[in-house]
Design an enzyme around this catalytic site. Structure first.
Site, short mmCIF file in Angstrom:
data_model
loop_
_atom_site.label_atom_id
_atom_site.label_comp_id
_atom_site.label_asym_id
_atom_site.label_seq_id
_atom_site.Cartn_x
_atom_site.Cartn_y
_atom_site.Cartn_z
N CYS A 216 -1.15 8.95 2.60
CA CYS A 216 -1.14 8.42 1.50
C CYS A 216 -2.21 8.76 0.56
O CYS A 216 -2.18 8.85 -0.70
CB CYS A 216 -0.93 6.90 1.05
SG CYS A 216 -2.21 5.93 2.05
N GLU B 242 0.92 -1.20 0.09
CA GLU B 242 0.03 -0.02 -0.02
C GLU B 242 1.04 1.23 0.15
O GLU B 242 1.55 1.59 0.98
CB GLU B 242 -1.04 0.07 1.18
CG GLU B 242 -2.09 0.69 1.11
CD GLU B 242 -1.93 2.17 1.97
OE1 GLU B 242 -1.70 3.10 1.20
OE2 GLU B 242 -2.26 2.17 3.03
#
Length: 488
Positions: A252, A214
């Site tokens: 993110c 991720e």
């Protein structure tokens, strides 16, 4: 580091022995661990909030929204749904295979390594762990050295609440991560930068270990002001919250830059300024609601990005910095050079570039010219633009008319594509992330089809042709000798 190598070796041996014993496959064991995680967070909510403030300056409300509450919801979902998730899934086989039956069962990979991140050190440690436990694995968590207080607390609490023979925590820096990656794991889960993701993937390749990465990237936000003009107040609040209200942009899925038509840019900036002040006051540094930059190294990186003379000239709001307090003011840039570093690497901080276009439809081409992002956000009611975004761009997710909520929704998979990541998790997708779906087929010895065996002839060739097409009526005719030389 020899002592650490011995610790890792011993931990891995114990976890493998525990997994081999079948202990973690028990649904009862999995539920006990998931319940323990919920209790651990409930019992230590204040301590967890305190360490998140110490490491990142997060307000307790932000800490609960983004980390503690999120973890409790994730664990509760897994606990409530586990009985359903573990049930074998029956497969409807084509008639050709009758009377065989088929099903798919989910089995744990084995021993899982979770490499956590510093920006959400509680949730990005415990959430993947929840999926791994729900799937029946043993887990070793490598907590981030950049959030030392949170990592130390997890290292203290997890052995007190969870099965220490199956679930372990190790603290330490890059040297420890290097030692861990030299070992063979059955699955690796990593949250962090693409640069480190490549290192992890290379290490995993040595043992053919499956990975979930991720990563992130530059997440764009499109504002089609023509179609959302009546809702611009909400649009601006959501952009401000998405950029500055979650770990000060150190996320993110944070907004990385905004795409807007040139004619609307000044209006957008004028609307953003008062919203920032309403969120963080006239002096954001003292508001207590703006997270700080995690380390001096990260501060200096942001400082370098902003101090590029061409970028500095594009500042239209904010720009002040305080290295001692690791503070960067919420900052807005207008049309920084597209070849500047700030427009070619993930910002990961409270700096928002606004890029102007002649027509908002040009946003599609702009996004396609960049690496695939983890998320694309678009504020629009134009169905044609929505269709173009979905069909012409590629990203981990697309969210229309909101920001970052896709991460909180465990009914949807979360993950990247290309440089923004590999694999997916959250909710049932976390269970699947840490499970191997094994196909089970059970045939019958009651009957046999001679067409599957040599010696070959035209009859068998025609039979196989029709079987692949599932043309059962013609198969019957062929077997009754009522069809000759069939090839179509």
């Amino acid at each position: 580091m020899e002592a650490m190598k011995e610790t890792v070796d011993q931990s891995l041996r114990e976890m493998r022995e525990t997994f081999a014993s079948g202990r973690t496959r028990s649904v009862k064991w999995r539920k006990a661990q998931l319940g323990a995680i919920i209790e651990m967070v409930k019992d230590n909510e204040e301590k967890m909030s305190d360490v998140l403030f110490q490491d990142l300056g997060k307000h307790s409300t932000e800490a609960f929204r983004d980390e503690l509450g999120f973890v409790m919801r994730s664990a509760t979902t897994a606990l409530n749904c586990l009985d359903k998730w573990v049930v074998p899934k029956k497969s409807n086989l084509p008639l050709l295979f009758y009377p065989a039956t088929g099903k798919v069962i989910s089995e744990p990979y084995g021993t899982v390594l979770v490499l956590s991140s510093w920006n959400f050190p509680i949730s990005l440690s415990l959430d993947p762990m929840i999926g791994a436990i729900a799937a029946g694995n043993t887990v070793l968590l490598k907590a981030s050295e950049l959030s030392p207080n949170a990592s130390a607390l997890l290292a203290k609490l997890i052995p007190s609440y969870l099965d220490t023979k199956a679930i372990k925590v190790i603290e330490g820096g890059p040297d420890v991560a290097t030692i861990l990656l030299q070992h063979q794991w059955d699955k690796i889960f990593f949250t962090g930068s693409p640069k480190i993701g490549k290192i992890i993937m290379a290490a995993a390749a040595e043992h053919l270990t499956p990975v979930t990465l991720e990563l992130g990237g530059k997440c764009p936000t499109i504002i089609d002001h023509h179609s959302v003009s009546k809702d611009m107040k909400s649009v601006v609040k959501r952009i401000s919250g998405g950029k500055w209200g979650s770990c000060s942009g150190q996320a993110c899925i944070s907004v990385d830059y905004v795409l807007v038509e040139q004619s609307f840019a000044s209006t957008l900036i004028d609307m953003l300024k008062p919203v920032i002040r309403s969120f963080f006051g006239e002096n954001p540094k003292e508001s207590g609601c703006l997270a700080r930059i995690v380390t001096k190294k990260h501060f200096q990186r942001l400082s370098r990005l902003l101090n590029d003379p061409r970028v500095k000239a594009s500042i239209v709001y904010g720009g002040s910095m305080d290295e001692e307090k690791l503070y960067v003011e919420p900052t807005i840039l207008l049309d920084p050079p597209l070849d500047s570093e700030i427009m070619n690497e993930e910002i990961f901080g409270p700096i928002l570039p606004i890029i102007t276009l002649r027509d908002i439809q040009e946003s599609i081409g702009f996004i396609k010219s960049k690496p695939k992002p983890l998320a694309i956000y678009a504020f629009t009611k134009d169905e044609n633009l929505k269709t173009r975004i979905l069909s012409e761009t590629s990203s981990g997710s697309v969210t229309f008319n909101d920001l970052m909520i896709q991460y909180m929704c465990d009914a949807l998979p979360f993950g990247g594509v290309g440089q923004s990541g590999i694999g997916r998790y959250h909710g049932k997708y976390s269970f699947e992330c840490f499970s191997h779906e094994k196909a089970i087929m059970e045939g019958s010895l009651a009957m046999d089809l001679e067409a599957r065996y040599p010696p070959w002839n035209n009859f068998k060739l025609n039979f196989i042709r029709l079987a692949f097409r599932e043309a059962y009526f013609k198969l019957v005719l062929l077997m009754l000798g009522l069809t000759k030389g069939m090839r179509k």
